[in-house]
Design a protein around this motif. Structure first.
Motif, PDB file in Angstrom:
ATOM      1  N   THR A 122       0.853  -1.183   0.000  1.00 53.91           N
ATOM      2  CA  THR A 122       0.000   0.000   0.000  1.00 53.91           C
ATOM      3  C   THR A 122       0.888   1.233   0.000  1.00 53.91           C
ATOM      4  O   THR A 122       1.852   1.316   0.760  1.00 53.91           O
ATOM      5  N   PHE A 123       0.567   2.187  -0.851  1.00 52.48           N
ATOM      6  CA  PHE A 123       1.335   3.428  -0.942  1.00 52.48           C
ATOM      7  C   PHE A 123       0.558   4.543  -0.250  1.00 52.48           C
ATOM      8  O   PHE A 123      -0.593   4.813  -0.594  1.00 52.48           O
ATOM      9  N   ALA A 124       1.203   5.206   0.692  1.00 53.04           N
ATOM     10  CA  ALA A 124       0.570   6.325   1.379  1.00 53.04           C
ATOM     11  C   ALA A 124       0.715   7.617   0.583  1.00 53.04           C
ATOM     12  O   ALA A 124      -0.143   8.500   0.643  1.00 53.04           O
ATOM     13  N   THR A 125       1.795   7.714  -0.184  1.00 54.14           N
ATOM     14  CA  THR A 125       2.084   8.914  -0.957  1.00 54.14           C
ATOM     15  C   THR A 125       2.623   8.534  -2.327  1.00 54.14           C
ATOM     16  O   THR A 125       3.054   7.397  -2.558  1.00 54.14           O
ATOM     17  N   LEU A 126       2.661   9.510  -3.230  1.00 52.46           N
ATOM     18  CA  LEU A 126       3.265   9.266  -4.538  1.00 52.46           C
ATOM     19  C   LEU A 126       4.760   9.010  -4.407  1.00 52.46           C
ATOM     20  O   LEU A 126       5.338   8.252  -5.204  1.00 52.46           O
TER      21      LEU A 126
ATOM     22  N   GLY B 197      -8.851  22.424 -11.354  1.00 54.31           N
ATOM     23  CA  GLY B 197      -7.794  22.109 -10.409  1.00 54.31           C
ATOM     24  C   GLY B 197      -7.371  20.662 -10.566  1.00 54.31           C
ATOM     25  O   GLY B 197      -7.845  19.960 -11.469  1.00 54.31           O
ATOM     26  N   PRO B 198      -6.493  20.174  -9.689  1.00 52.67           N
ATOM     27  CA  PRO B 198      -6.025  18.793  -9.805  1.00 52.67           C
ATOM     28  C   PRO B 198      -7.168  17.781  -9.730  1.00 52.67           C
ATOM     29  O   PRO B 198      -8.098  17.934  -8.925  1.00 52.67           O
ATOM     30  N   ALA B 199      -7.091  16.735 -10.539  1.00 53.85           N
ATOM     31  CA  ALA B 199      -8.135  15.712 -10.551  1.00 53.85           C
ATOM     32  C   ALA B 199      -8.174  14.935  -9.244  1.00 53.85           C
ATOM     33  O   ALA B 199      -9.247  14.544  -8.772  1.00 53.85           O
ATOM     34  N   MET B 200      -6.998  14.694  -8.650  1.00 52.29           N
ATOM     35  CA  MET B 200      -6.915  13.881  -7.439  1.00 52.29           C
ATOM     36  C   MET B 200      -5.964  14.511  -6.434  1.00 52.29           C
ATOM     37  O   MET B 200      -5.032  15.233  -6.809  1.00 52.29           O
TER      38      MET B 200
ATOM     39  N   CYS C 256      -4.603   9.540  -5.373  1.00 52.33           N
ATOM     40  CA  CYS C 256      -3.828   8.929  -6.449  1.00 52.33           C
ATOM     41  C   CYS C 256      -3.011   7.756  -5.915  1.00 52.33           C
ATOM     42  O   CYS C 256      -2.940   6.696  -6.554  1.00 52.33           O
ATOM     43  N   ALA C 257      -2.423   7.920  -4.734  1.00 49.98           N
ATOM     44  CA  ALA C 257      -1.655   6.827  -4.128  1.00 49.98           C
ATOM     45  C   ALA C 257      -2.551   5.634  -3.827  1.00 49.98           C
ATOM     46  O   ALA C 257      -2.149   4.476  -3.993  1.00 49.98           O
ATOM     47  N   ALA C 258      -3.785   5.897  -3.386  1.00 45.77           N
ATOM     48  CA  ALA C 258      -4.721   4.805  -3.104  1.00 45.77           C
ATOM     49  C   ALA C 258      -5.072   4.048  -4.373  1.00 45.77           C
ATOM     50  O   ALA C 258      -5.186   2.811  -4.369  1.00 45.77           O
TER      51      ALA C 258
ATOM     52  N   LEU D  36       4.376  11.599 -12.333  1.00 44.28           N
ATOM     53  CA  LEU D  36       3.418  11.189 -11.304  1.00 44.28           C
ATOM     54  C   LEU D  36       2.480  12.332 -10.929  1.00 44.28           C
ATOM     55  O   LEU D  36       1.295  12.103 -10.659  1.00 44.28           O
ATOM     56  N   GLN D  37       2.972  13.554 -10.928  1.00 42.20           N
ATOM     57  CA  GLN D  37       2.083  14.687 -10.707  1.00 42.20           C
ATOM     58  C   GLN D  37       1.130  14.874 -11.887  1.00 42.20           C
ATOM     59  O   GLN D  37      -0.021  15.269 -11.701  1.00 42.20           O
TER      60      GLN D  37
END
Length: 335
Positions: A2-6, A131-134, A139-141, A218-219
């Motif tokens: 599981t990724f908490a962040t990008l 604005g940003p989509a996620m 995104c990490a989820a 990734l951004q």
């Protein structure tokens, strides 16, 4: 995983395994001894050797192909960029579960296990023109969901998608990753007319202006993509970590894959393009990635359908490579 962040996900791309060199060499040697003129099976020979290297077996089998369909909804649909309403995403997910879609028939035909992962369909991504989509966490989820969906026992992966509006997100993502004019990347999607395509290009341009993410793949995925695109990115990365070969599907899948190649050149060495679709941006993106598609059948359905159809090509390549007799075994005089 599981990724908490990008950043957590990015760390997985720093140490990607290569194919097994010994298996590649042994498969190449075997190919030279099979009862055929050198190169007579054309690209099938290259495919079999490629597959053997990633599976670590000079005489491999293909017994457990996996198809995973990821579904997500997009806030940018509010900009009028699709011929179908967002409600169709959930309706098609139900159709997948009921076995009524094209991908169900193709997966069954080629002996692939099929699963469907719906990603917060009641919570569309944000409209990327605003604005940003996620968020980073969202995104990490989605990347985590893709990573976790891959069966570690699979010996081939196809990832597909369902998400009304996602050819627009794919076009925006491809343009951010590879440059050019938004009009170069947009197509008719689910059946837009000329005015609709022009509107779509304007929306992509607005999204790119609102989210200046060029140079950070990734951004770009976070700000311009969708949950199902991020999940495909995560699944393709997990396949690389597990040395599972991947057949890439259409424009949306290829845009998701391009995130990895942009972040880490060579990250898609375990992938082959299953087909080239009617979306004009797809051929352009495949060329940028150095991918030559196996099939060109004017498909534009998505769902993983083109890549699933290409499973049969790869099965044929492996059957010939692993099942044919050598000249010595057959008692046939070689050249």
């Amino acid at each position: 995983m599981t990724f908490a962040t990008l950043a957590d996900f990015a760390a997985t791309l720093t140490d990607l395994p290569p194919p097994d060199a010994a298996s590649t060499a042994a498969a190449t040697d075997r190919d030279a001894q099979l009862t055929k003129p050198p190169g007579a099976l054309g690209r099938l020979e290259e495919l079999a050797i490629w597959y053997a290297g990633w599976r670590g077996d000079a005489r491999p089998r293909l017994d457990r192909p996996q198809v995973v369909i990821f579904a997500g909804n997009h806030g940018v649909v509010a900009q009028g960029i699709s011929a179908f309403p967002a409600a169709v995403t959930a309706q098609m997910v139900a159709n997948f579960h009921a076995g009524g879609a094209a991908i169900n028939q193709l997966a069954r035909q080629f002996g692939a296990d099929l699963s469907v992962v719906a990603l917060d369909l009641d919570r569309p991504t944000q409209d990327f023109t605003q604005g940003p989509a996620m968020t980073d966490a969202d995104c990490a989820a989605a990347l985590s969901a893709g990573w976790q969906a891959v069966d570690p026992l699979a010996d081939l992966l196809v990832v597909g998608e369902m998400g009304i509006g996602n050819t627009t997100t794919a076009a925006a993502l491809a343009c951010a990753l590879r440059g050019g004019d938004p009009a170069d990347w947009v197509g008719r999607g689910t059946g837009l007319d000329d005015a609709g395509v022009a509107r779509k290009a304007q929306v992509v341009a607005a999204g790119l202006a609102r989210n200046p993410v060029a140079g950070d793949p990734l951004q770009a995925l976070r700000c311009l993509g969708g949950r199902e695109l991020a999940a495909m990115t995560g699944a393709i990365a997990r396949a690389r970590a597990s040395r599972i070969p991947v057949l890439l599907d259409g424009f949306i899948c290829t845009a998701a894959a391009a995130v990895l190649e942009t972040a880490r050149p060579g990250a898609l060495d375990h992938c082959v393009a299953g087909h080239v679709s009617q979306e004009p941006g797809h051929a352009r993106l495949l060329a940028a990635l150095g991918q030559t598609p196996l099939l060109s059948l004017d498909l534009r359905l998505g769902e993983g359908s083109g890549a699933a159809l290409a499973i049969g090509i790869l099965q044929g390549a492996i059957a010939c490579h692993s099942g044919m007799a050598t000249f010595a075994e057959a008692g046939v005089s070689g050249a």
